[in-house]
Design a protein around this motif. Structure first.
Motif, PDB file in Angstrom:
ATOM      1  N   ALA A   1     153.585  74.234  74.570  1.00 20.58           N
ATOM      2  CA  ALA A   1     152.658  73.108  74.779  1.00 20.58           C
ATOM      3  C   ALA A   1     153.413  71.788  74.909  1.00 20.58           C
ATOM      4  O   ALA A   1     153.041  70.767  74.341  1.00 20.58           O
ATOM      5  N   GLU A   2     154.482  71.831  75.701  1.00 19.15           N
ATOM      6  CA  GLU A   2     155.257  70.625  75.965  1.00 19.15           C
ATOM      7  C   GLU A   2     154.840  69.954  77.269  1.00 19.15           C
ATOM      8  O   GLU A   2     155.163  68.798  77.513  1.00 19.15           O
ATOM      9  N   ALA A   3     154.176  70.710  78.136  1.00 16.56           N
ATOM     10  CA  ALA A   3     153.796  70.208  79.458  1.00 16.56           C
ATOM     11  C   ALA A   3     152.680  71.084  79.989  1.00 16.56           C
ATOM     12  O   ALA A   3     152.232  72.015  79.325  1.00 16.56           O
ATOM     13  N   ASP A   4     152.241  70.784  81.208  1.00 16.10           N
ATOM     14  CA  ASP A   4     151.204  71.603  81.826  1.00 16.10           C
ATOM     15  C   ASP A   4     151.705  73.023  82.037  1.00 16.10           C
ATOM     16  O   ASP A   4     152.904  73.291  82.050  1.00 16.10           O
ATOM     17  N   ASN A   5     150.768  73.938  82.234  1.00 11.37           N
ATOM     18  CA  ASN A   5     151.088  75.360  82.389  1.00 11.37           C
ATOM     19  C   ASN A   5     151.759  75.653  83.725  1.00 11.37           C
ATOM     20  O   ASN A   5     151.915  74.797  84.579  1.00 11.37           O
ATOM     21  N   ASN A   6     152.133  76.925  83.898  1.00 11.29           N
ATOM     22  CA  ASN A   6     152.574  77.467  85.194  1.00 11.29           C
ATOM     23  C   ASN A   6     153.873  76.842  85.704  1.00 11.29           C
ATOM     24  O   ASN A   6     153.925  76.286  86.794  1.00 11.29           O
ATOM     25  N   ILE A   7     154.910  76.943  84.912  1.00 16.17           N
ATOM     26  CA  ILE A   7     156.218  76.513  85.356  1.00 16.17           C
ATOM     27  C   ILE A   7     156.852  77.631  86.174  1.00 16.17           C
ATOM     28  O   ILE A   7     156.698  78.815  85.864  1.00 16.17           O
TER      29      ILE A   7
END
Length: 391
Positions: A119-125
């Motif tokens: 939960a550091e950034a938006d999903n789907n890296i």
């Protein structure tokens, strides 16, 4: 990390030998290359990549006479719960394996899931960005849009395919350590276990997805459906993606400005020549503006309607559902403040809020999500029991 050996396998004997070599491994990294309606009709497996530590195995299904049978030694590894399978963003892969071969993968670790739960950034890296951010390495992704069904594979494609698996162990270990430091390792355990239950289900009315995009009106839908299904029939015969028969934009144009007769269809632009020959030309003629007799579209089931539960409610019941939703949105705001907005959305996305209103948190959420929701309610003197059970 030293570069592993890369083995390109094209025979059943080589597949069996590779499976035998990998069987003692406690974990393997896995990826698939497949074509999904880009170069041929349907979804077609083009390559299996597996890394066991010492070696990368690039397993080519195309030269195999009977891939389902010849790849059974690999399927046995994927089904084996004693062997951990490390993927990145595996849902498309496991759906394809189920659809084409009835293979259900066990004991999955998905690095995309792990990253999301940080939960550091938006999903789907993407895998390339994850490798860069976690390992500080630039991986060439130039072959991402290759035609993986074309043979022979180039050396660049083989290197690209190998790179999709050789970094997964290191990524999984780093992300596991980060999750453990945050006390979230059990979140990943629950989410990865849920991936074992993912199954392919055939979409009986795929044209509805495109119809929504092009804002097809209800009275236009029967013609849109019949043109879509005819296009699909021709594409399957030609073993070409449907867009090569005619484009989606052209599909909506033909519905709104429909040829009036056979001569108009023959002159219509943007249609594959096969459509202008028997028997398909006769089928097109039956769809002409002057002759088309629409068969009504079946009524949508409750599952296919948007928000069917809330639409059935009125009066006091509707007010109670609204109160549940407001409580959930209040809890989401508190989770955002107490932890962060990314975690809040993992626990209470808009879709999850709607499902919890109807079915209750106990049925909708994983245990780790329920724990966060319960603890947040207690911390802020709210009644978790009001949203725990079905409506």
């Amino acid at each position: 990390m030293s570069q592993p050996d890369i083995h390109y396998l094209t025979t059943p004997a080589a597949v069996q030998a590779a499976a035998d070599a990998m069987r003692p491994a406690p974990r393997i990294a896995v990826d698939l290359e497949f074509d999904d309606m880009r170069h041929r009709y349907g979804r077609n497996l083009a390559l299996i990549q597996i890394f066991d530590g010492p070696s990368v195995y690039l397993i080519d299904p195309l030269p195999l006479t009977n891939p389902a049978q010849d790849l059974e030694p690999i399927w046995e590894l994927l089904r084996d719960p004693a062997i951990e399978k490390v993927f990145h963003s595996c849902k498309s892969d496991i759906l394809l394996l189920d659809e084409l071969y009835g293979v259900h993968v066990r004991h999955i670790t998905d690095t995309s899931v792990q990253y999301t739960l940080l939960a550091e950034a938006d999903n789907n890296i993407s895998l390339g960005r994850l490798i860069q951010s976690e390992l500080g390495l630039e991986v060439d992704k130039g072959e991402q849009k290759s035609n993986w069904l074309k043979r022979p594979l180039t050396d660049a494609q083989k290197v690209y395919a190998a790179n999709d698996v050789i970094y997964l162990f290191e990524l999984a270990d780093r992300l596991t350590a980060k999750l453990e430091a945050l006390g979230r390792a059990h979140w990943a355990t629950e989410e990865n276990a849920a991936l074992e239950t993912v199954r392919y289900t055939r979409d009986e009315r795929p044209y509805l997805r495109i119809a929504g995009k092009y804002r097809i009106l209800p009275d236009e839908l029967p013609l849109f459906r019949d043109l879509y299904l005819l296009r699909d029939q021709v594409a399957k015969q030609l073993d070409r993606p449907p867009y090569m028969v005619f484009a989606n934009d052209r599909l909506s144009e033909l519905v709104r400005t429909t040829p009036r007769d056979l001569s108009d269809w023959k002159a219509a632009r943007g249609l594959h020549p096969e459509l202008k020959r028997a028997p398909y030309l006769d089928q097109l003629a039956a769809l002409s503006a002057d002759t088309f007799v629409p068969a009504p579209e079946p009524a949508a089931t409750g599952e296919q309607r948007r928000f069917p539960f809330r639409r059935r409610l009125n009066g006091q019941k509707a007010a109670q559902a609204d109160a549940r939703e407001q409580l959930l949105l209040q809890l989401k705001a508190f989770i955002t403040t107490d932890i962060n907005g990314f975690v809040a959305n993992l626990v209470l996305s808009n879709r999850l809020v709607a499902d919890i209103v109807e079915l209750g948190a106990g049925q909708v959420l994983r245990p780790w999500q329920q724990a966060i929701l319960r603890e947040t309610a207690e911390r802020h003197s709210l009644d978790y029991g009001l949203i725990a059970e079905p409506f």
